[in-house]
Design a protein around this motif. Structure first.
Motif, PDB file in Angstrom:
ATOM      1  N   VAL A 103     -21.010  49.625   3.079  1.00 18.73           N
ATOM      2  CA  VAL A 103     -19.989  48.648   2.698  1.00 18.73           C
ATOM      3  C   VAL A 103     -18.597  49.198   2.941  1.00 18.73           C
ATOM      4  CG1 VAL A 103     -21.478  47.626   0.951  1.00 18.73           C
ATOM      5  CG2 VAL A 103     -19.915  49.471   0.295  1.00 18.73           C
ATOM      6  N   CYS A 104     -17.616  48.344   2.739  1.00 14.44           N
ATOM      7  CA  CYS A 104     -16.211  48.725   2.726  1.00 14.44           C
ATOM      8  C   CYS A 104     -15.718  48.720   1.284  1.00 14.44           C
ATOM      9  CB  CYS A 104     -15.359  47.737   3.527  1.00 14.44           C
ATOM     10  SG  CYS A 104     -15.659  47.743   5.297  1.00 14.44           S
ATOM     11  N   ILE A 105     -14.642  49.427   1.035  1.00 13.79           N
ATOM     12  CA  ILE A 105     -14.000  49.409  -0.273  1.00 13.79           C
ATOM     13  C   ILE A 105     -12.599  48.818  -0.105  1.00 13.79           C
ATOM     14  CG2 ILE A 105     -13.168  50.762  -2.223  1.00 13.79           C
ATOM     15  CD1 ILE A 105     -16.204  50.635  -1.977  1.00 13.79           C
ATOM     16  N   GLY A 106     -12.370  47.682  -0.748  1.00  9.69           N
ATOM     17  CA  GLY A 106     -11.063  47.074  -0.722  1.00  9.69           C
ATOM     18  C   GLY A 106     -10.208  47.605  -1.861  1.00  9.69           C
ATOM     19  N   VAL A 107      -9.001  48.054  -1.539  1.00 11.91           N
ATOM     20  CA  VAL A 107      -8.050  48.500  -2.564  1.00 11.91           C
ATOM     21  C   VAL A 107      -7.163  47.302  -2.888  1.00 11.91           C
ATOM     22  CG1 VAL A 107      -6.242  50.145  -3.158  1.00 11.91           C
ATOM     23  CG2 VAL A 107      -8.117  50.840  -1.640  1.00 11.91           C
ATOM     24  N   VAL A 108      -7.321  46.767  -4.096  1.00  8.53           N
ATOM     25  CA  VAL A 108      -6.724  45.480  -4.445  1.00  8.53           C
ATOM     26  C   VAL A 108      -5.746  45.636  -5.607  1.00  8.53           C
ATOM     27  CG1 VAL A 108      -7.193  43.118  -5.204  1.00  8.53           C
ATOM     28  CG2 VAL A 108      -8.821  44.304  -3.704  1.00  8.53           C
ATOM     29  N   LEU A 109      -4.575  45.032  -5.460  1.00  7.78           N
ATOM     30  CA  LEU A 109      -3.616  44.931  -6.552  1.00  7.78           C
ATOM     31  C   LEU A 109      -3.690  43.505  -7.090  1.00  7.78           C
ATOM     32  CD1 LEU A 109      -0.505  46.806  -5.069  1.00  7.78           C
ATOM     33  CD2 LEU A 109      -2.423  47.728  -6.385  1.00  7.78           C
ATOM     34  N   PRO A 110      -4.101  43.314  -8.350  1.00  5.23           N
ATOM     35  CA  PRO A 110      -4.242  41.961  -8.898  1.00  5.23           C
ATOM     36  C   PRO A 110      -2.887  41.280  -9.078  1.00  5.23           C
ATOM     37  CG  PRO A 110      -5.443  43.601 -10.200  1.00  5.23           C
ATOM     38  CD  PRO A 110      -4.544  44.355  -9.281  1.00  5.23           C
ATOM     39  N   ALA A 111      -2.919  39.951  -9.207  1.00  5.76           N
ATOM     40  CA  ALA A 111      -1.700  39.197  -9.505  1.00  5.76           C
ATOM     41  C   ALA A 111      -1.132  39.671 -10.848  1.00  5.76           C
ATOM     42  CB  ALA A 111      -2.010  37.708  -9.551  1.00  5.76           C
ATOM     43  N   SER A 112       0.192  39.760 -10.920  1.00  5.61           N
ATOM     44  CA  SER A 112       0.836  40.281 -12.128  1.00  5.61           C
ATOM     45  C   SER A 112       2.270  39.773 -12.179  1.00  5.61           C
ATOM     46  CB  SER A 112       0.816  41.816 -12.113  1.00  5.61           C
ATOM     47  OG  SER A 112       1.563  42.302 -11.000  1.00  5.61           O
ATOM     48  N   GLU A 113       3.045  40.337 -13.100  1.00  6.39           N
ATOM     49  CA  GLU A 113       4.462  39.985 -13.165  1.00  6.39           C
ATOM     50  C   GLU A 113       5.196  40.448 -11.917  1.00  6.39           C
ATOM     51  OE1 GLU A 113       6.061  41.642 -16.696  1.00  6.39           O
ATOM     52  OE2 GLU A 113       4.899  40.361 -18.058  1.00  6.39           O
ATOM     53  N   VAL A 114       4.677  41.483 -11.282  1.00  4.70           N
ATOM     54  CA  VAL A 114       5.294  42.011 -10.058  1.00  4.70           C
ATOM     55  C   VAL A 114       4.821  41.243  -8.832  1.00  4.70           C
ATOM     56  CG1 VAL A 114       5.576  44.053  -8.605  1.00  4.70           C
ATOM     57  CG2 VAL A 114       5.470  44.284 -11.108  1.00  4.70           C
ATOM     58  N   LEU A 115       3.502  40.928  -8.778  1.00  4.26           N
ATOM     59  CA  LEU A 115       2.917  40.225  -7.641  1.00  4.26           C
ATOM     60  C   LEU A 115       2.555  38.800  -8.030  1.00  4.26           C
ATOM     61  CD1 LEU A 115       0.492  42.937  -6.204  1.00  4.26           C
ATOM     62  CD2 LEU A 115       2.706  42.252  -5.267  1.00  4.26           C
ATOM     63  N   LYS A 116       2.934  37.832  -7.184  1.00  2.00           N
ATOM     64  CA  LYS A 116       2.614  36.435  -7.469  1.00  2.00           C
ATOM     65  C   LYS A 116       1.140  36.133  -7.248  1.00  2.00           C
ATOM     66  CE  LYS A 116       7.218  34.646  -6.371  1.00  2.00           C
ATOM     67  NZ  LYS A 116       7.997  33.690  -5.519  1.00  2.00           N
ATOM     68  N   SER A 117       0.513  36.863  -6.323  1.00  3.13           N
ATOM     69  CA  SER A 117      -0.907  36.661  -6.030  1.00  3.13           C
ATOM     70  C   SER A 117      -1.564  38.003  -5.730  1.00  3.13           C
ATOM     71  CB  SER A 117      -1.094  35.706  -4.842  1.00  3.13           C
ATOM     72  OG  SER A 117      -0.466  36.233  -3.676  1.00  3.13           O
ATOM     73  N   GLU A 118      -2.880  38.007  -5.756  1.00  2.00           N
ATOM     74  CA  GLU A 118      -3.639  39.225  -5.468  1.00  2.00           C
ATOM     75  C   GLU A 118      -3.311  39.760  -4.080  1.00  2.00           C
ATOM     76  OE1 GLU A 118      -7.973  39.792  -6.665  1.00  2.00           O
ATOM     77  OE2 GLU A 118      -8.142  39.371  -4.523  1.00  2.00           O
ATOM     78  N   LEU A 119      -3.224  41.071  -3.952  1.00  2.00           N
ATOM     79  CA  LEU A 119      -2.860  41.691  -2.680  1.00  2.00           C
ATOM     80  C   LEU A 119      -3.878  42.772  -2.330  1.00  2.00           C
ATOM     81  CD1 LEU A 119      -0.838  42.158  -0.331  1.00  2.00           C
ATOM     82  CD2 LEU A 119       0.344  43.787  -1.828  1.00  2.00           C
ATOM     83  N   ILE A 120      -4.514  42.639  -1.146  1.00  2.00           N
ATOM     84  CA  ILE A 120      -5.425  43.664  -0.645  1.00  2.00           C
ATOM     85  C   ILE A 120      -4.613  44.635   0.211  1.00  2.00           C
ATOM     86  CG2 ILE A 120      -7.485  44.136   0.711  1.00  2.00           C
ATOM     87  CD1 ILE A 120      -8.465  41.340   0.096  1.00  2.00           C
ATOM     88  N   LEU A 121      -4.463  45.858  -0.273  1.00  2.00           N
ATOM     89  CA  LEU A 121      -3.670  46.842   0.462  1.00  2.00           C
ATOM     90  C   LEU A 121      -4.386  47.310   1.714  1.00  2.00           C
ATOM     91  CD1 LEU A 121      -2.160  49.116  -2.347  1.00  2.00           C
ATOM     92  CD2 LEU A 121      -1.115  47.168  -1.152  1.00  2.00           C
ATOM     93  N   THR A 122      -5.669  47.602   1.589  1.00  2.00           N
ATOM     94  CA  THR A 122      -6.429  48.085   2.744  1.00  2.00           C
ATOM     95  C   THR A 122      -7.913  47.899   2.495  1.00  2.00           C
ATOM     96  OG1 THR A 122      -6.756  49.981   4.239  1.00  2.00           O
ATOM     97  CG2 THR A 122      -6.613  50.451   1.885  1.00  2.00           C
ATOM     98  N   ASP A 123      -8.681  48.005   3.552  1.00  2.00           N
ATOM     99  CA  ASP A 123     -10.125  47.804   3.531  1.00  2.00           C
ATOM    100  C   ASP A 123     -10.743  49.003   4.251  1.00  2.00           C
ATOM    101  OD1 ASP A 123     -12.461  46.508   3.016  1.00  2.00           O
ATOM    102  OD2 ASP A 123     -12.261  45.020   4.589  1.00  2.00           O
ATOM    103  N   ILE A 124     -11.453  49.873   3.540  1.00  2.00           N
ATOM    104  CA  ILE A 124     -11.890  51.152   4.089  1.00  2.00           C
ATOM    105  C   ILE A 124     -13.414  51.219   4.144  1.00  2.00           C
ATOM    106  CG2 ILE A 124     -11.751  53.658   3.839  1.00  2.00           C
ATOM    107  CD1 ILE A 124      -9.298  53.087   1.968  1.00  2.00           C
ATOM    108  N   ALA A 125     -13.956  51.496   5.318  1.00  2.00           N
ATOM    109  CA  ALA A 125     -15.416  51.622   5.470  1.00  2.00           C
ATOM    110  C   ALA A 125     -15.890  52.920   4.819  1.00  2.00           C
ATOM    111  CB  ALA A 125     -15.794  51.594   6.941  1.00  2.00           C
ATOM    112  N   VAL A 126     -16.950  52.832   4.028  1.00  2.00           N
ATOM    113  CA  VAL A 126     -17.514  54.008   3.373  1.00  2.00           C
ATOM    114  C   VAL A 126     -18.125  54.958   4.395  1.00  2.00           C
ATOM    115  CG1 VAL A 126     -19.356  54.765   1.820  1.00  2.00           C
ATOM    116  CG2 VAL A 126     -17.905  52.845   1.186  1.00  2.00           C
ATOM    117  N   GLN A 127     -18.682  54.412   5.463  1.00  2.00           N
ATOM    118  CA  GLN A 127     -19.303  55.214   6.520  1.00  2.00           C
ATOM    119  C   GLN A 127     -18.822  54.719   7.867  1.00  2.00           C
ATOM    120  OE1 GLN A 127     -23.575  55.179   6.414  1.00  2.00           O
ATOM    121  NE2 GLN A 127     -23.791  56.098   8.445  1.00  2.00           N
ATOM    122  N   ARG A 128     -18.475  55.632   8.739  1.00  2.00           N
ATOM    123  CA  ARG A 128     -18.017  55.259  10.070  1.00  2.00           C
ATOM    124  C   ARG A 128     -19.224  55.049  10.990  1.00  2.00           C
ATOM    125  NH1 ARG A 128     -13.016  59.555  11.117  1.00  2.00           N
ATOM    126  NH2 ARG A 128     -11.684  58.846   9.381  1.00  2.00           N
TER     127      ARG A 128
END
Length: 257
Positions: A103-128
């Motif tokens: 699988v991949c691991i998505g690094v996600v910042l949820p919606a908050s007072e700083v962010l209006k909507s959820e933001l996926i910073l990056t998507d990293i494969a566990v195995q190449r």
């Protein structure tokens, strides 16, 4: 997870070592690869700073959000798996195999007072995985990832591996000849990912009907009914929408003996 200013954490997920650090105006993300991924469970540890030999990616903010989530996702391309042992299905017979893919691991910042909507910073494969072309010719087919599988046929043989998702594959040989399977392309971008209580990851199941060498086999996606009592929880939706009636034309490397 909540991160204080300058807090740094490391995560071991299969062969992937993932590092996250939050600073006042940025998030830093770095990765490394470790061997013997089958022998180590999921791990998390705190660090004073990112390892100096790694070059992190930087994500800039006026004020960095302090909450982050790690979300498992299926890969963005089909995975062509080659069976480690020969597989043959007699005419009229059915068989079920449990095939896993990283699988991949998505690094996600949820919606908050700083962010209006959820933001996926990056998507990293566990195995190449290496790239491969899969199809009946160089003109017809698609770019996929390549992997190997034991094609296990019993749930009791499965190991709990939180960095790999298991896809049940039901194969029905409708032809009048012995069916030999060497490779199969699993259309993971069209599948939903689920998590079980034991920590294992599962996808929707697939049904393949093989009629003859003159026609392409077809995948039918069998969606899990999450309204019924069960132990699975939906983790991430499909990356792509399947064709009408959930049928996908499959380039399967299956031969009739």
């Amino acid at each position: 997870m909540t991160f204080a200013n300058n807090e740094c954490k490391g995560f071991r997920i299969g062969a992937l070592q993932l590092y996250l650090q939050r600073q006042a105006k940025q998030w830093l993300i770095a990765t490394d690869t470790i061997h013997d991924d089958e022998k180590v469970p999921l791990q998390q540890h705190n660090l004073e700073m990112l390892p100096g030999h790694l070059q992190p990616q930087r994500y800039m903010f006026t004020k960095s959000p302090n909450v982050c989530r790690l979300v498992p996702q299926l890969l963005d391309r089909p995975v062509v798996v080659k069976t480690l042992q020969p597989v043959r299905i007699p005419p009229g017979e059915r068989a079920t195999f449990y095939i896993s893919s990283p699988v991949c691991i998505g690094v996600v910042l949820p919606a908050s007072e700083v962010l209006k909507s959820e933001l996926i910073l990056t998507d990293i494969a566990v195995q190449r995985l290496s790239d491969t072309w899969f199809g009946p010719s160089t003109q017809i087919g698609e770019l996929c990832y390549a992997d190997k599988t034991h094609a296990r046929h019993s749930k009791g043989e499965l190991k709990v591996r939180p960095h790999r998702a298991i896809t049940p594959v039901h194969i029905h040989n409708l032809s009048e000849q012995m069916l030999a399977m060497d490779k199969i392309s699993i259309p993971v971008p069209y599948l939903t990912l689920y998590g079980d209580l034991d920590g294992s990851l599962w996808t929707d199941s697939l049904t393949i009907q093989h009629k003859s060498l003159l026609s392409l086999a077809s995948f039918k996606i069998d969606k899990l009914d999450i309204t019924k009592p069960q132990t699975s929880t939906l983790l991430s939706p499909p990356r792509k929408t399947a064709e009408k009636h959930s049928l996908i034309r499959a380039f399967t490397d299956m031969l009739s003996d």
